[in-house]
Design an enzyme around this catalytic site. Structure first.
Site, mmCIF file in Angstrom:
data_model
loop_
_atom_site.group_PDB
_atom_site.id
_atom_site.type_symbol
_atom_site.label_atom_id
_atom_site.label_comp_id
_atom_site.label_asym_id
_atom_site.label_seq_id
_atom_site.Cartn_x
_atom_site.Cartn_y
_atom_site.Cartn_z
ATOM 1 C CE LYS A 13 -2.187 -1.237 3.853
ATOM 2 N NZ LYS A 13 -1.128 -2.460 4.213
ATOM 3 N NE ARG A 88 -4.598 -1.609 10.139
ATOM 4 C CZ ARG A 88 -3.483 -1.110 9.664
ATOM 5 N NH1 ARG A 88 -3.736 0.207 9.223
ATOM 6 N NH2 ARG A 88 -2.404 -1.743 9.479
ATOM 7 N NE ARG A 127 7.712 -2.276 6.165
ATOM 8 C CZ ARG A 127 6.223 -2.570 6.202
ATOM 9 N NH1 ARG A 127 5.560 -1.456 5.396
ATOM 10 N NH2 ARG A 127 5.920 -3.043 7.179
ATOM 11 N NE ARG A 162 6.007 -0.465 10.160
ATOM 12 C CZ ARG A 162 4.833 -0.728 9.526
ATOM 13 N NH1 ARG A 162 4.799 0.038 8.345
ATOM 14 N NH2 ARG A 162 3.889 -1.186 9.847
ATOM 15 N NE ARG A 173 2.250 -5.370 10.842
ATOM 16 C CZ ARG A 173 3.093 -5.189 10.181
ATOM 17 N NH1 ARG A 173 4.538 -5.606 10.937
ATOM 18 N NH2 ARG A 173 3.309 -4.529 9.058
HETATM 19 P P1 AP5 Z 1 4.920 -1.644 1.732
HETATM 20 O O1 AP5 Z 1 4.576 -0.972 0.467
HETATM 21 O O2 AP5 Z 1 5.702 -0.946 2.766
HETATM 22 O O3 AP5 Z 1 3.548 -2.262 2.425
HETATM 23 P P2 AP5 Z 1 2.393 -1.717 3.217
HETATM 24 O O4 AP5 Z 1 1.026 -2.657 2.566
HETATM 25 O O5 AP5 Z 1 2.130 -0.333 3.284
HETATM 26 O O6 AP5 Z 1 2.504 -2.496 4.281
HETATM 27 P P3 AP5 Z 1 2.472 -1.831 6.205
HETATM 28 O O7 AP5 Z 1 3.083 -3.031 6.834
HETATM 29 O O8 AP5 Z 1 2.959 -0.648 5.979
HETATM 30 O O9 AP5 Z 1 1.024 -1.784 6.276
HETATM 31 P P4 AP5 Z 1 0.542 -2.146 7.697
HETATM 32 O O10 AP5 Z 1 -1.143 -2.013 7.318
HETATM 33 O O11 AP5 Z 1 0.660 -3.237 8.599
HETATM 34 O O12 AP5 Z 1 0.964 -0.863 8.384
HETATM 35 P P5 AP5 Z 1 0.602 0.390 9.046
HETATM 36 O O13 AP5 Z 1 1.852 1.519 9.132
HETATM 37 O O14 AP5 Z 1 -0.844 0.905 8.125
HETATM 38 O O15 AP5 Z 1 5.366 -3.025 1.329
HETATM 39 C C1 AP5 Z 1 6.165 -3.800 2.162
HETATM 40 C C2 AP5 Z 1 7.559 -4.252 1.640
HETATM 41 O O16 AP5 Z 1 7.197 -5.149 0.494
HETATM 42 C C3 AP5 Z 1 8.612 -3.355 1.280
HETATM 43 O O17 AP5 Z 1 9.717 -3.808 1.697
HETATM 44 C C4 AP5 Z 1 8.487 -3.153 -0.151
HETATM 45 O O18 AP5 Z 1 9.633 -2.572 -0.775
HETATM 46 C C5 AP5 Z 1 7.885 -4.587 -0.667
HETATM 47 N N1 AP5 Z 1 7.347 -4.461 -1.908
HETATM 48 C C6 AP5 Z 1 6.081 -3.655 -2.093
HETATM 49 N N2 AP5 Z 1 5.399 -4.087 -3.307
HETATM 50 C C7 AP5 Z 1 6.214 -5.146 -3.643
HETATM 51 C C8 AP5 Z 1 6.150 -5.880 -4.925
HETATM 52 N N3 AP5 Z 1 5.091 -5.507 -5.781
HETATM 53 N N4 AP5 Z 1 6.893 -6.777 -5.017
HETATM 54 C C9 AP5 Z 1 8.042 -7.314 -4.036
HETATM 55 N N5 AP5 Z 1 8.102 -6.473 -3.055
HETATM 56 C C10 AP5 Z 1 7.183 -5.522 -2.853
HETATM 57 O O19 AP5 Z 1 0.078 0.020 10.514
HETATM 58 C C11 AP5 Z 1 0.871 -0.003 11.520
HETATM 59 C C12 AP5 Z 1 0.261 -0.313 12.844
HETATM 60 O O20 AP5 Z 1 -0.312 1.012 13.535
HETATM 61 C C13 AP5 Z 1 -0.895 -1.452 12.958
HETATM 62 O O21 AP5 Z 1 -0.451 -2.710 13.128
HETATM 63 C C14 AP5 Z 1 -1.912 -0.812 14.051
HETATM 64 O O22 AP5 Z 1 -1.318 -1.222 15.450
HETATM 65 C C15 AP5 Z 1 -1.586 0.826 13.700
HETATM 66 N N6 AP5 Z 1 -2.824 1.387 12.891
HETATM 67 C C16 AP5 Z 1 -2.516 2.023 11.817
HETATM 68 N N7 AP5 Z 1 -3.769 2.372 11.267
HETATM 69 C C17 AP5 Z 1 -4.599 2.105 12.166
HETATM 70 C C18 AP5 Z 1 -6.155 1.968 12.031
HETATM 71 N N8 AP5 Z 1 -6.755 2.568 10.998
HETATM 72 N N9 AP5 Z 1 -6.888 1.388 13.021
HETATM 73 C C19 AP5 Z 1 -6.046 0.816 14.145
HETATM 74 N N10 AP5 Z 1 -4.655 0.639 14.277
HETATM 75 C C20 AP5 Z 1 -4.007 1.413 13.132
#
Ligand code: AP5
Ligand code: ZN
Length: 216
Positions: A13, A88, A127, A162, A173
């Site tokens: 994402k 979410r 990552r 992270r 997660r």
């Molecule tokens: P990346 O693009 O970083 O993936 P992402 O989908 O953004 O993954 P996240 O881990 O950031 O999502 P998340 O939902 O767990 O985290 P968030 O910060 O929202 O890609 C991942 C890796 O793959 C990278 O190394 C990239 O280079 C590689 N890659 C990408 N595309 C690729 C491809 N096509 N092929 C190969 N490699 C590829 O949330 C973190 C925490 O915050 C949650 O656990 C929760 O505690 C809290 N939180 C955040 N939002 C909320 C909410 N709305 N409600 C409640 N808690 C929340």
């Protein structure tokens, strides 16, 4: 155009949001980034969410809805928004609908990115991110051209990992995603907004599928 990138942790994402920002000048609202910024600033909110995030649990709806409301209030939606990691839960989805409606705005598309669990774990555990500009890298699939130097902004030794990018937190997660977030797929399908893309291809292939889904 206002869109949601919906998908499990590691689906890509954040990576795709950065491409959309460059190509379309949209604004990314990532609740994960906002919460990590709160931690980095040492604020009360940051201290409150630190352990919850490190173990892979969700923070309360109230906190994240408040963060998004604040951003929309300050005019973030004028250029078109990419919601990343929000909503979410079903209550968050309802709240987003109400917040947008109050501003006379609407959601145009919800892009669901599908990737299987083994690939997600490999992506997240490999990552790392540039602490200076936020560019996302991977130990195997996306290394910087010069070791230790960010391709995007040229910062040296600025890479960070992270606290929740370990296998144990990642399993939590994923569990939370399937339990709390995946019901949103049906929710947005019923509203006619859902488009599903295969998130397993190379980064540019996924970007092409997303472009198609947005422009059709
Ligand atoms: P990346 O693009 O970083 O993936 P992402 O989908 O953004 O993954 P996240 O881990 O950031 O999502 P998340 O939902 O767990 O985290 P968030 O910060 O929202 O890609 C991942 C890796 O793959 C990278 O190394 C990239 O280079 C590689 N890659 C990408 N595309 C690729 C491809 N096509 N092929 C190969 N490699 C590829 O949330 C973190 C925490 O915050 C949650 O656990 C929760 O505690 C809290 N939180 C955040 N939002 C909320 C909410 N709305 N409600 C409640 N808690 C929340
Ligand atoms: Zn950088």
């Amino acid at each position: 155009m206002n869109i949601i990138l919906l998908g499990p942790p590691g689906a890509g994402k954040g990576t795709q949001a950065r491409i959309l920002i460059e190509e379309r000048g949209m604004v990314q609202l990532s609740t994960g980034d906002m919460l990590r910024a709160a931690q980095a600033s040492g604020s009360e909110l940051g201290r409150k969410v630190k352990d919850i995030m490190a173990r892979g649990d969700l923070v309360t709806d109230e906190i994240v809805i408040g963060l998004i409301a604040e951003q929309l209030e300050s005019g973030a939606a004028e250029k078109g928004v990419i919601f990343d990691g929000f909503p979410r839960t079903l209550p968050q989805a309802d709240a987003l609908g109400e917040l947008l409606e109050a501003k006379g705005l609407k959601l145009d598309r919800v892009i669901e990115m599908r990737v299987d669990d083994d690939e997600l774990i490999a992506r997240v555990t490999g990552r790392f991110t540039c602490g200076a500009c936020g560019e996302v890298y991977h130990d195997v699939t996306k290394r910087p051209k010069v070791e230790g130097v960010c391709d995007k902004c040229g910062a040296k030794d600025s890479f960070v990992r992270r606290a929740d990018d370990n296998e144990e937190s990642m399993r939590k997660r994923l569990f939370n995603y399937y339990r709390d977030t995946s019901p949103l797929i049906g929710y947005y399908y019923a509203k006619g907004l859902l488009r599903t893309v295969n998130g397993l291809g190379a980064i540019e292939e996924v970007a092409a599928e997303i472009r198609k889904a947005l422009d059709e």
